[in-house]
Structure formats: C-alpha cells, structure tokens
Write an enzyme that holds these catalytic residues in place. Sequence first.
Site, mmCIF file in Angstrom:
data_model
loop_
_atom_site.group_PDB
_atom_site.id
_atom_site.type_symbol
_atom_site.label_atom_id
_atom_site.label_comp_id
_atom_site.label_asym_id
_atom_site.label_seq_id
_atom_site.Cartn_x
_atom_site.Cartn_y
_atom_site.Cartn_z
ATOM 1 N N LYS A 169 0.826 -1.214 0.000
ATOM 2 C CA LYS A 169 0.000 0.000 0.000
ATOM 3 C C LYS A 169 0.861 1.266 0.000
ATOM 4 C CE LYS A 169 -2.317 -0.961 3.817
ATOM 5 N NZ LYS A 169 -1.645 -2.213 4.266
ATOM 6 N N ARG A 207 -0.100 -9.181 13.676
ATOM 7 C CA ARG A 207 -0.727 -8.166 12.807
ATOM 8 C C ARG A 207 -1.636 -8.829 11.774
ATOM 9 N NH1 ARG A 207 4.571 -5.371 11.034
ATOM 10 N NH2 ARG A 207 3.336 -3.956 9.751
ATOM 11 N N ARG A 262 11.626 -0.095 11.474
ATOM 12 C CA ARG A 262 10.360 -0.351 12.166
ATOM 13 C C ARG A 262 10.468 -1.618 12.995
ATOM 14 N NH1 ARG A 262 5.149 0.375 8.361
ATOM 15 N NH2 ARG A 262 4.346 -0.876 10.078
ATOM 16 N N ARG A 285 11.700 -5.756 4.675
ATOM 17 C CA ARG A 285 11.531 -4.327 4.946
ATOM 18 C C ARG A 285 12.120 -3.976 6.311
ATOM 19 N NH1 ARG A 285 5.470 -1.960 4.815
ATOM 20 N NH2 ARG A 285 5.394 -2.540 6.993
ATOM 21 N N ARG A 300 -9.382 0.569 9.333
ATOM 22 C CA ARG A 300 -8.942 -0.784 9.685
ATOM 23 C C ARG A 300 -9.968 -1.527 10.526
ATOM 24 N NH1 ARG A 300 -3.069 0.391 9.235
ATOM 25 N NH2 ARG A 300 -1.859 -1.510 9.484
HETATM 26 P P1 AMP Z 1 0.934 0.610 9.081
HETATM 27 O O1 AMP Z 1 2.096 1.530 8.861
HETATM 28 O O2 AMP Z 1 -0.300 1.040 8.338
HETATM 29 O O3 AMP Z 1 1.289 -0.836 8.829
HETATM 30 O O4 AMP Z 1 0.557 0.698 10.629
HETATM 31 C C1 AMP Z 1 1.476 0.330 11.648
HETATM 32 C C2 AMP Z 1 0.727 0.141 12.963
HETATM 33 O O5 AMP Z 1 0.098 1.370 13.339
HETATM 34 C C3 AMP Z 1 -0.392 -0.896 12.939
HETATM 35 O O6 AMP Z 1 0.078 -2.224 13.160
HETATM 36 C C4 AMP Z 1 -1.277 -0.397 14.072
HETATM 37 O O7 AMP Z 1 -0.735 -0.736 15.343
HETATM 38 C C5 AMP Z 1 -1.178 1.123 13.921
HETATM 39 N N1 AMP Z 1 -2.226 1.651 13.005
HETATM 40 C C6 AMP Z 1 -2.038 2.211 11.778
HETATM 41 N N2 AMP Z 1 -3.196 2.573 11.226
HETATM 42 C C7 AMP Z 1 -4.162 2.231 12.131
HETATM 43 C C8 AMP Z 1 -5.576 2.309 12.122
HETATM 44 N N3 AMP Z 1 -6.260 2.815 11.088
HETATM 45 N N4 AMP Z 1 -6.231 1.850 13.226
HETATM 46 C C9 AMP Z 1 -5.579 1.344 14.283
HETATM 47 N N5 AMP Z 1 -4.246 1.213 14.349
HETATM 48 C C10 AMP Z 1 -3.529 1.652 13.270
#
Ligand code: AMP
Length: 191
Positions: free
Chosen positions: A14, A146, A134, A128, A89
């Site tokens: 994404k 996750r 991260r 990654r 999400r």
């Molecule tokens: P991402 O970079 O989108 O993979 O997000 C990394 C982490 O941030 C996720 O595993 C969640 O812990 C948190 N996170 C990101 N977006 C959301 C969301 N829309 N709702 C809840 N937690 C989020």
Amino acid sequence: MFNLVLFGPPGSGKGTQSDKLVASYGLIHLSTGNLLRKEIADQTPLGLSAKSYIDSGKLVPDQVVIGMVDSFFDQHIGAKGFLFDGFPRTVAQAQALDELLTKKNTAISLVVALEVSEEELVKRLLQRGQTSGRSDDTDESVIRKRFAVYTQETSPVAEHYRLSGKFRSIAGEGSIDSIFAGICAQIDANS
Ligand code: AMP
C-alpha cells in the site's frame, strides 16, 4: 473529489503504491501508520500511548485514530481528494469515515484491495524490517499478530464497501509497475 481507499494486509504494498498514485493523481496521502509514527517520533502524549499498541501488533483504539483523521482533514481543506492507506482498519472506523466525508459533502469513491499470499507478506515484511527501522517489522511473532488482527478486525471492512458496490480486488504480486497499472485501470474505470 475522488477519495480512494487502498486496502490490504500489512506488507501488501500500500505504501509503495500510494507514493506512485499520489504523484499521478494529485491526491493527499493519508497514512494513519505514518501519522502515528510521526506522533511517536515527536514524543507527543498520543504517540506515547500509541507506541505499545504498535509494538505488540495491535490496533490503536478507534477513537484515537478517528480523531487524528478528523484533524488531518481540517489541515487539508480544499484537497481534490484523499488516498487512504491503512485506514479504515475496523468497521467502526469505516462508519466514522463515511460520516466525516458526508459532512464534507463527499464520499468514498473506490476501494482497491491488494491480494498477496501470507508467505509472500512475511517475506516482504522481514525484508523491509532490515532497512525500515520499524521494530514491528523485525519480529516474526509481531508480524503474525498483525495478520491475525487483520483477519479478525480489518477484513470485515471489505464487506462494508462491497455492500456499497465500491470494492475491487486486484493481484498484489508481480512487478511494482504492473500492480500500479492494475490500480490505475480501476481508478480510470471508476472516476
Ligand atoms: P501501518 O504503517 O499502516 O502498517 O501501521 C502500523 C501500525 O500502526 C499498525 O500495526 C497499528 O498498530 C497502527 N495503526 C495504523 N493505522 C491504524 C488504524 N487505522 N487503526 C488502528 N491502528 C492503526
């Protein structure tokens, strides 16, 4: 306005595709993951409370994320459209997003889901993790957590958009350019 949701599990591409889409379509990129990482880097109270959820692979509570999206909208009045990456999400987030967009006299235009096998996702995330800095990408048990959260809490969001006829699925494996072409074809057919 054209409002696109890029949907898919962690590691489905994404972020990579968002960068290309933003450059081509002039949309404002709204990545809740990026916004949360910025809050953590700035050591804000929101960031400090979000960190433990992120590090353990759980979702940050809906109200926190929805509040963050609401203020992001306030900072981008006049945008010609948004690209939502990693949001919504949960079904509650999807409903809140519908309400926030209705207040702006707009709506979600299209949802494109990237389909990638779990084996490929784990491989990509561990790769990654070697360069992204991260911590949630370096521990395979956090990655598996996750995925479990994605299956339980995020995949029902697809049904929310399927019901409104806005949901399209495409193969998320192959070259970055061929996947990008697949997403563009969906946007061009639906705008
Ligand atoms: P991402 O970079 O989108 O993979 O997000 C990394 C982490 O941030 C996720 O595993 C969640 O812990 C948190 N996170 C990101 N977006 C959301 C969301 N829309 N709702 C809840 N937690 C989020």
